[in-house]
Structure formats: C-alpha cells, structure tokens
Design a protein around this motif. Structure first.
Motif, mmCIF file in Angstrom:
data_model
loop_
_atom_site.group_PDB
_atom_site.id
_atom_site.type_symbol
_atom_site.label_atom_id
_atom_site.label_comp_id
_atom_site.label_asym_id
_atom_site.label_seq_id
_atom_site.Cartn_x
_atom_site.Cartn_y
_atom_site.Cartn_z
ATOM 1 N N LYS A 157 0.805 -1.222 0.000
ATOM 2 C CA LYS A 157 0.000 0.000 0.000
ATOM 3 C C LYS A 157 0.839 1.273 0.000
ATOM 4 N N CYS A 158 2.037 1.193 0.573
ATOM 5 C CA CYS A 158 2.849 2.412 0.722
ATOM 6 C C CYS A 158 4.152 2.362 -0.063
ATOM 7 N N GLY A 159 4.613 1.172 -0.416
ATOM 8 C CA GLY A 159 5.918 1.061 -1.059
ATOM 9 C C GLY A 159 7.056 1.394 -0.113
ATOM 10 N N LEU A 160 6.825 1.218 1.173
ATOM 11 C CA LEU A 160 7.806 1.583 2.198
ATOM 12 C C LEU A 160 8.086 0.397 3.113
ATOM 13 N N ALA A 161 9.175 0.526 3.871
ATOM 14 C CA ALA A 161 9.545 -0.493 4.843
ATOM 15 C C ALA A 161 10.353 0.158 5.950
ATOM 16 N N ASN A 162 10.623 -0.624 6.994
ATOM 17 C CA ASN A 162 11.435 -0.170 8.120
ATOM 18 C C ASN A 162 10.881 1.092 8.777
ATOM 19 N N PRO A 163 9.648 1.025 9.275
ATOM 20 C CA PRO A 163 9.059 2.200 9.953
ATOM 21 C C PRO A 163 9.836 2.528 11.218
ATOM 22 N N HIS A 164 10.081 3.812 11.431
ATOM 23 C CA HIS A 164 11.004 4.262 12.473
ATOM 24 C C HIS A 164 10.313 5.004 13.610
ATOM 25 N N THR A 165 9.513 6.017 13.273
ATOM 26 C CA THR A 165 8.929 6.893 14.287
ATOM 27 C C THR A 165 7.467 7.184 13.955
ATOM 28 N N THR A 166 6.639 7.139 14.990
ATOM 29 C CA THR A 166 5.224 7.485 14.853
ATOM 30 C C THR A 166 4.965 8.850 15.468
ATOM 31 N N HIS A 167 4.113 9.641 14.841
ATOM 32 C CA HIS A 167 3.697 10.906 15.443
ATOM 33 C C HIS A 167 2.263 11.225 15.061
ATOM 34 N N CYS A 168 1.478 11.600 16.073
ATOM 35 C CA CYS A 168 0.130 12.068 15.794
ATOM 36 C C CYS A 168 0.205 13.473 15.185
ATOM 37 N N LEU A 169 -0.807 13.820 14.413
ATOM 38 C CA LEU A 169 -0.823 15.099 13.701
ATOM 39 C C LEU A 169 -2.027 15.932 14.113
ATOM 40 N N GLU A 191 -4.781 12.610 11.925
ATOM 41 C CA GLU A 191 -4.136 11.483 11.261
ATOM 42 C C GLU A 191 -2.845 11.112 11.979
ATOM 43 N N ILE A 192 -2.253 10.011 11.565
ATOM 44 C CA ILE A 192 -1.023 9.518 12.178
ATOM 45 C C ILE A 192 0.061 9.442 11.108
ATOM 46 N N MET A 193 1.230 9.976 11.391
ATOM 47 C CA MET A 193 2.370 9.928 10.479
ATOM 48 C C MET A 193 3.398 8.940 11.012
ATOM 49 N N ILE A 194 3.907 8.092 10.125
ATOM 50 C CA ILE A 194 4.986 7.174 10.490
ATOM 51 C C ILE A 194 6.111 7.351 9.476
ATOM 52 N N SER A 195 7.271 7.746 9.943
ATOM 53 C CA SER A 195 8.425 7.874 9.052
ATOM 54 C C SER A 195 9.044 6.493 8.854
ATOM 55 N N SER A 196 9.680 6.297 7.706
ATOM 56 C CA SER A 196 10.295 5.005 7.428
ATOM 57 C C SER A 196 11.689 5.210 6.847
ATOM 58 N N MET A 197 12.496 4.155 6.926
ATOM 59 C CA MET A 197 13.904 4.267 6.523
ATOM 60 C C MET A 197 14.238 3.494 5.259
ATOM 61 N N GLY A 198 13.249 2.837 4.644
ATOM 62 C CA GLY A 198 13.583 2.067 3.459
ATOM 63 C C GLY A 198 12.358 1.692 2.658
ATOM 64 N N ASP A 199 12.589 0.825 1.655
ATOM 65 C CA ASP A 199 11.493 0.299 0.854
ATOM 66 C C ASP A 199 11.547 -1.224 0.896
ATOM 67 N N PRO A 200 10.564 -1.906 0.312
ATOM 68 C CA PRO A 200 10.532 -3.367 0.412
ATOM 69 C C PRO A 200 11.753 -4.068 -0.192
ATOM 70 N N SER A 201 12.474 -3.385 -1.086
ATOM 71 C CA SER A 201 13.666 -3.980 -1.704
ATOM 72 C C SER A 201 14.932 -3.758 -0.893
ATOM 73 N N GLY A 202 14.809 -3.008 0.190
ATOM 74 C CA GLY A 202 15.977 -2.758 1.032
ATOM 75 C C GLY A 202 16.745 -1.513 0.665
ATOM 76 N N ASN A 203 16.252 -0.738 -0.292
ATOM 77 C CA ASN A 203 16.951 0.487 -0.692
ATOM 78 C C ASN A 203 16.831 1.553 0.385
ATOM 79 N N GLY A 204 17.944 2.175 0.697
ATOM 80 C CA GLY A 204 17.930 3.315 1.612
ATOM 81 C C GLY A 204 17.957 2.947 3.069
ATOM 82 N N LYS A 205 17.842 1.656 3.395
ATOM 83 C CA LYS A 205 17.765 1.279 4.812
ATOM 84 C C LYS A 205 19.065 1.632 5.521
#
Length: 413
Positions: free
Chosen positions: A132-144, A148-162
């Motif tokens: 659904k997001c094309g993202l992986a490795n969620p790092h930090t959650t913050h309410c807005l 809504e809720i924001m979750i930052s992530s450090m990578g994608d499902p292929s491991g890029n950017g982790k």
C-alpha cells in the motif's frame, strides 16, 4: 483526577503547553524492550514501569506485553491523537502506535482499557505496508493536528535506503503531500531527532545531528522558506584505544521543555546529558551537564589525549552498586520539567558494536533532577530500573512514553 475529568466535555490532553505543565505527576511509563541481537530468542515487549515514589513498586516493571513475533526491533512509538484534538470530545488518546524497525510490522497497543496493563489491539503486517505504501522499516510514529497519524520510514521493500546516512531536513507541504525544499546541514551530519518549539505560534525548532555532534536551529524565513543555523557544537575528543582517533559526542536524542525554556540532549558516546537555556533561541546557553557512562570513563580502555571541554576523564558511573554500561540515549522530561528520565539503548546492532557489555548486562533507566530556575542537573541516586534483571534475561529498553502524552510526543496547533 485526570485533566479530562476536570474540564468535563473536552478531548484528549491539554489545551496549551503551559496547561500541560500543570498536569498530574507521571506515575507509570512505557518502554519498548528489545531482545533482537542479544542472543535471547524471545519477542520484544512493552514494559510498564512504576515511577511513583509513593508506590511499593517504585522503579519496578509492573507489566510486560510481549509481541507475537520474534526480532521486531520495536522503535519509536506515538499516539493515535494529540492535544491538538483537545476540543474534540469524540477523540481519546488510548492507542500507542508502535512500529518495528526491522520486521516492518506495526502494532496498535490499547492503553486505554487498562493503562497499567496494555494489550494488543491490532497488528498491521509488513506486506500491507509494502504493497500500500511502497515503504519499509518504519522508524517513528507521530500524531498530527488533523487527527491522522504519520509514520516515518527508513527504506522500501527492496531494502533500498535502509540505514543510509543523511544531511538534510526535508520540507513537505502537508496539504498536497508534495516535497518543497531541502535544508543542507552538512556532509555526514546525520540529523536524527527534530523538535519544534511547543508554542504553536513559533515557526522554529532544533534538530540534533548525530555524527557532526551539532545542534541546528531551523526556522521559517520572511519569504516563507526554511533555513537553519548551527547553534551548538560538541567538540570531538582525540583518543587512543578506539576505532578512530576522533570520538564524536554522537547526539542521539533531543527534547524541549513544554515552556520552551530549556533544550536537552544526550551524547551517547561521550556519556553526558546537557541542558541549555534557550530563552534566546539563537544563542543556547549551557546551564547543566551530567555524565552517565559513555566510552571515556577513567580507567577504561580508551584514553583521551586532547579534550577541548574537560580537564580529566569522568569517573565510571555507578548507581546502587551497579556500573552503568552504555551511554545516555533516549530522554523524556516530566510535564512540569523537573524530572528527566533517560535510557541507555540506541539500536540493538549498534549497542552490540559500540557497547557489547550493554547487550550482556541489559540497559537501565535513570532519572535526573532538574533545576528549572537557574538550570542544573543532578542524578537521583534512589532511582534505578535495571533491565538486566528481567525474567527472560537482560533486555535493551528504548524510548520512554507517559500515558496521556509527553514533551516529545504531543503537539498543539
């Protein structure tokens, strides 16, 4: 009596940051506890710790909520709603959103039914985040502010950017979700934690850069763009007996008191926590400092040969007969600003690399008394939560959260 009970028909939290400072003293805190990379094949869990000095269970873990999976690496939790929803009676701050950095799983934890004994409300599996997001490795959650809720992530499902190092603050238009600007903080700066001033009218804040060991003030300019200026620099120490000849402080967490008077940050390698008066936001003034371990205590394998700040290496930090391994890492301030809590684990793989004894003995949570008038920090020698004594073996306790929100998880707009 809770703030909600006092005000009658109102939503979660507090109307203003200054109102929050008058809230009740914290009695329990939540910490994610990590077993990944410790050699113990047990799931991570959320620990509830009693921090009420009047309680017979003071400084004890009173509840543990194990996750259903192994090796999640629970990370930075956040709430389902913030004080920005104070006027909305339909909202409650009763869910802790807990991302898993390595497994990419997200747990929704129910802390509303029984705040002393959280339970799992829902689990979002990695495949849903991948697709659904094309993202992986969620790092930090913050309410807005919009609920809504924001979750930052450090990578994608292929491991890029982790795990890749960065140098920018990236600015996005939240309405359109369009990237608008980058603010360059310098090569290998590794900006980690961003904290805005709590005053909702203030368009400025601070970011801690781990590797460059600098604090930058970021602010909105007159033309509507964002800019940054370095306002604190922690000098590296020249050392023998370490991986490199220069040891940075490694700033890993920062926070701002609710009245926007003080800035705090931790140097995970040097081993100190610092308090700055930011009455003049452009000129932070160091007013408090305390050493709680780190890599440079006297008598250890590392010898400091040149130090721009200290005349001698600090003494090893011992509390209640236990020598603390690791260094100060995650920090959390009481609502009234008088008590600073600290834990010592950063990330299990880095803990294992930089502080192998921390992994063997488990992390700790400590508490520091704060002088909120003149500034100043003093360790509370009666407070120690030793996560080396957990039932399934030593564990790595990470970020600290209070029920109802705290200095680094709440917002007002």
């Amino acid at each position: 009596m809770s703030n909600n009970a006092k005000c009658g028909a109102c939503g979660p939290g507090y109307e203003t940051p200054l109102d929050a400072m008058k809230g009740p003293r914290e009695e329990i805190v939540y910490l994610p506890c990590i077993y990944r990379n410790t050699g113990i094949e047990k799931p991570d869990y959320v620990a509830t710790v009693d921090v009420d000095p009047k309680s017979p269970h003071y400084c004890q873990v009173i509840h543990r909520l194990p996750m259903p999976n192994l090796r999640d690496e629970l990370h930075h939790s956040g709430w389902n709603t913030c004080s920005s929803s104070f006027g909305d009676v339909t909202k409650k701050r009763n869910r802790l959103i807990l991302p898993s950095l390595i497994s990419s799983r997200i747990y929704v934890v129910d802390v509303g039914t029984d705040m002393r004994a959280p339970r799992i409300h829902k689990m979002i599996e990695p495949v849903n985040i991948f697709w659904k997001c094309g993202l992986a490795n969620p790092h930090t959650t913050h309410c807005l502010g919009n609920g809504e809720i924001m979750i930052s992530s450090m990578g994608d499902p292929s491991g890029n950017g982790k795990g890749s190092y960065g140098r920018y603050i990236n600015v996005w238009d939240w309405t359109t979700h369009v990237f608008t600007q980058s603010v360059d903080l310098g090569e290998d700066s590794i900006p980690l934690e961003i904290r805005f001033l709590h005053n909702p009218d203030a368009a400025e804040g601070y970011v801690g850069c781990a590797l460059s060991s600098a604090i930058h003030r970021f602010y909105k300019t007159g033309n509507g763009n964002w800019a940054a200026e370095k306002v604190v620099q922690v000098p590296s120490k020249k050392v023998n007996g370490w991986l490199f000849p220069d040891m940075p402080g490694l700033i890993t967490d920062i926070l701002i008191s609710l009245d926007d008077r003080f800035l705090y940050f931790s140097n995970w390698l040097h081993g100190d926590i610092r308090q700055y008066d930011i009455s003049d936001t452009r000129k932070p003034k160091l007013v408090g400092q305390v050493f709680l371990g780190g890599k440079i205590p006297r008598g250890g394998p590392i010898v400091v040969v040149e130090d721009q700040e200290l005349n001698s290496q600090p003494e090893p930090f011992v509390i209640k007969g236990k020598r603390v391994q690791g260094g100060p890492q995650m920090i959390q301030l009481s609502l009234d600003g008088k008590r600073l809590y600290v834990s010592t684990s950063l990330y299990s793989a880095w803990d294992k690399q930089f502080y192998p004894d921390l992994v063997k003995e488990g992390s700790v949570m400590l508490q520091i008394d704060v002088d909120t008038e003149k500034g100043g920090l003093k360790v509370n020698k009666n407070f120690l939560v030793d996560f080396g004594k957990e039932p399934d073996g030593p564990v790595l306790a990470h970020e600290i959260r209070y029920p109802g929100g705290d200095c680094s998880s709440d917002i007002w707009i």
